[in-house]
Structures are given as structure tokens and as C-alpha cells.
Design an enzyme around this catalytic site. Structure first.
Site: not given
Ligand SMILES: CC#C[C@H]1NC(N)=Nc2cc3[nH]c(NC)nc3cc21
Length: 370
Positions: A306, A216, A304, A93-97, A309, A266, A147
Site C-alpha cells: 500500500c 447477534g 504490504c 444498517d437499520s438502526g436495530g442494533f 508501506c 463489516d 430487528d
């Protein structure tokens, strides 16, 4: 440019699609969930654990790695993949958020954003060019535009002006140098206003990117609002490029977003909730610290398959959690990520059989969500 995204099948009963996205570190199947590895680690998971739960791509954060240990150090040590010993795809991610949700005392200008580090209060100035430069140094396979992220409560005029800035910054991101083969995704803003979303989409698409993200959302709005924006934007988004909704989401949100035709997701929910004992199962969420599990010798989720479990009881997981044992975080995270990733695998299977509608019906019936 030859698109690296291949549309393999559309479910005849809804907007869902099956795809494959090629990257410098291999191909990923879509729809796909990306475990969040903010500080160059998916918390409480080793890379081998991630392979065991079939993680295909993970997310990491420009904001955090720039502040610590520094992108130049990671570059000097061979880049993010070798630094963290994860040799499958990475999206940053770009750091915007983050600069809007984590940094202190932000000052926004046309040039970029001045903020104080949440770690030590030091001052920094993040610009579209620096954000891309950091992501180039880290060597992620998919990088995001820088952004401007308006607060969820922002007024219409603010959101309208903000999306114009995001578009100007997106142009600068596309002009900035990145590594050969690194894919750049644009981010569409516009808050909860459909006309602003359409305008942002048109502007970002006109610039042209390797994939398109909805920003957003999942910022505290009502579910109905979020689903409304999802539903309205999907048909306006390019069919032959990946569609990524940032920060989404709970299992139910993933089912709805895939239904409407989104491909990438994500969310910190599976990892963060695991550390708080909130575990996801085919019958819905359970809090493992509840007394009712004290003598429960059964598996966390009977449906499940996994490792957790198959080998540990609810009683044991409850004991670990109440004792504050480190293993509690490891086993709870392992299971939650397996659940999220297997949910995506089941939906890919359903789409292949034109039966996401059937999967969705069964999902709600078992999850006791109405
Ligand atoms: C406004 C805006 C915006 C988006 N911009 C960027 N760069 N990253 C994001 C990450 C997010 N995580 C969540 N929810 C947990 N919503 C997100 C939205 C964005």
C-alpha cells in the site's frame, strides 16, 4: 425475482464461495469487507482514498443519519451517494442494533422502539416502517430489516420471544415501500442457541429476502461460541443468496467465516483501531506507539504494497501518532483498510484456485496465532 447474486465458484475443500452481487451502483465481488462509514464518512478517509484501497461497498447507519443531519435533508440534497460523493454501492444498517447499543432508556413495544438520542436526549420512536422509510430516503443500494436485538446475556425465553418479534417486524419491513432496485436483507437472530437460530432462519427465509444476515454475533461472546453458531447456520442458509455476518470481524474471524461460506462483512476494527495506533500486518498486530519502533526505518508491513508501506517508515508513523497529528489517523486508517480489503482479495483468489485451505494454513503460520 431474478436474484442479483451470482455464485461463480465453490472451493472444493471447504464451504467458501466466490460470488458477484449486482446493485444499482455496480457489482461487488464476494467475499467482501465493507468499511464502516457511520456518519456518511469512513473516518479519516476521503472517497478517493477509499477508491485507492479498492473499497467496493461501504456501510452507513440509519440511526446516526436520522438523528443527524436527518434523512429528509440528505434526501433533499440528492441522497447519500451524492451527499458524501461516494458513487459505488452503500449498505445501510437499520438502526436495530444501534438503538439497543447507543440509545438511552429504550422502551420496546410491538409497534417499535422508543429511545432517547445519545446526542441530545431527545425522544424518538423507531418502527420497522420508519426504518425502511429512512433507508429509502437515504437511497442505499442494500437496506437492512429493523430487528429487535436482545442483549448478549439474555435468557433463552427472552431470546425466543425476541426472535418472534424480529420476524413480525421483518414482515412489516418487507411490506414497507422502498425504492425500485433497493435490495432488502433479512436478519436472523436466536443468540447462541442453535434451535432458536434454526427457527429464526426458517421464519426469515419463509418471508423471503434478497440476502440474509446473521445478527447477534460479535456482541462479546466467546470466539468458540461465535464460530459454533457460524458453522451451524451456514448449511441452513440459502445457497443462492448473499450471506452477511454483521459486525465481523478481526482478520482471523474473516478467514473462519469465509471458510464456512459467508460472503459479506463489516467491522469498525480497521478504522477504529487505526486511530488508536493498533495496526494490522501480515505478521499480526503491532502498536505503532511502541518504543521499539522509534528508530525503525522499515515499512509498517514488508509484505504490504500500500501507499503507506511504500512511502513512510514505522519511525515516522510512530512520531505522527505520539505528536497527535491528524495525518496519523489518515495514514493508519489507509493502511488498515488496505490490509482488510487485500486479505479479502487474497481469499477470493484462493477460492478461485480451490485453495482456501492453503491460504488459511499460511495465514495462521504468519500471524503467530495458535
Ligand atoms: C442482536 C443483533 C443484531 C444485528 N442487528 C443489526 N441491525 N445490526 C447489527 C450490527 C452489529 N454489529 C455487531 N458487532 C460490532 N454486531 C451486530 C449485530 C447486529
Amino acid at each position: 425475482s431474478t436474484s442479483l447474486f451470482t455464485l461463480l465458484h465453490r472451493d472444493a475443500s471447504c464451504g467458501a464461495r466466490l460470488g458477484s452481487l449486482n446493485t444499482l451502483h455496480g457489482a461487488i465481488e464476494t467475499p467482501i469487507f465493507m468499511p464502516v462509514g457511520t456518519n456518511a464518512t469512513v473516518k479519516a478517509m476521503t472517497p478517493d482514498d477509499l477508491l485507492a484501497v479498492n473499497a467496493q461497498i461501504i456501510l452507513s447507519n440509519t440511526y446516526h443519519l436520522y438523528l443527524r443531519p436527518g434523512h429528509r435533508l440528505v434526501e433533499q440534497l440528492g441522497g447519500l451517494h451524492s451527499f458524501m460523493n461516494w458513487h459505488r454501492p452503500i449498505l445501510t444498517d437499520s438502526g436495530g442494533f444501534q438503538v439497543f447499543s447507543l440509545g438511552e432508556l429504550r422502551k420496546i413495544s410491538e409497534e417499535g422502539v422508543r429511545f432517547q438520542s445519545h446526542l441530545d436526549g431527545s425522544y424518538h420512536f423507531l418502527t420497522p416502517e420508519l426504518s425502511i422509510g429512512i433507508q429509502e430516503a437515504l437511497g442505499a443500494d442494500i437496506i437492512m430489516c429493523f430487528d429487535e436485538c436482545p442483549p448478549a446475556t439474555a435468557e433463552y425465553d427472552y431470546v425466543s420471544r425476541s426472535l418472534e418479534m424480529t420476524t413480525r417486524w421483518a414482515r412489516r419491513c418487507k411490506q414497507a415501500h422502498r425504492r425500485e432496485g433497493q435490495q432488502l436483507f433479512g436478519i436472523i437472530q436466536g443468540g447462541m442457541h442453535y434451535d432458536l437460530r434454526a427457527r429464526s432462519l426458517e421464519q426469515i427465509f419463509e418471508i423471503g429476502f434478497d440476502g440474509y444476515a446473521l445478527g447477534g454475533l460479535s456482541v462479546g461472546e466467546e470466539k468458540e461460541q461465535m464460530y459454533g453458531v457460524m458453522e451451524a447456520c451456514a448449511p441452513l442458509m440459502p445457497q443462492d443468496h448473499p450471506r452477511y455476518i454483521m459486525g465481523i470481524g478481526a482478520p482471523q474471524d474473516l478467514v473462519e467465516a469465509v471458510w464456512h461460506g459467508y460472503d459479506m462483512f463489516d467491522c469498525v476494527m480497521p478504522t477504529r483501531n487505526a486511530r488508536n495506533g493498533m495496526l494490522f500486518t501480515s505478521q499480526g498486530r503491532i502498536n505503532i506507539k511502541a518504543k521499539i519502533f522509534e528508530e525503525d526505518s522499515g515499512p509498517l508491513d514488508p509484505e504490504c504494497g500500500c501507499h503507506v508501506c511504500r512511502n513512510y517508515s514505522r519511525a515516522y508513523l510512530r512520531h505522527l501518532y505520539r505528536a497527535g497529528e491528524i495525518l496519523a489517523s489518515n495514514l493508519n486508517t489507509y493502511h488498515n483498510l488496505y490490509y482488510f480489503l487485500d486479505l479479502m482479495r487474497q481469499m477470493r483468489e484462493a477460492i478461485k484456485n480451490d485453495n482456501l485451505a492453503g491460504f488459511r494454513r499460511e495465514f495462521y503460520a504468519k500471524q503467530q496465532i495458535h
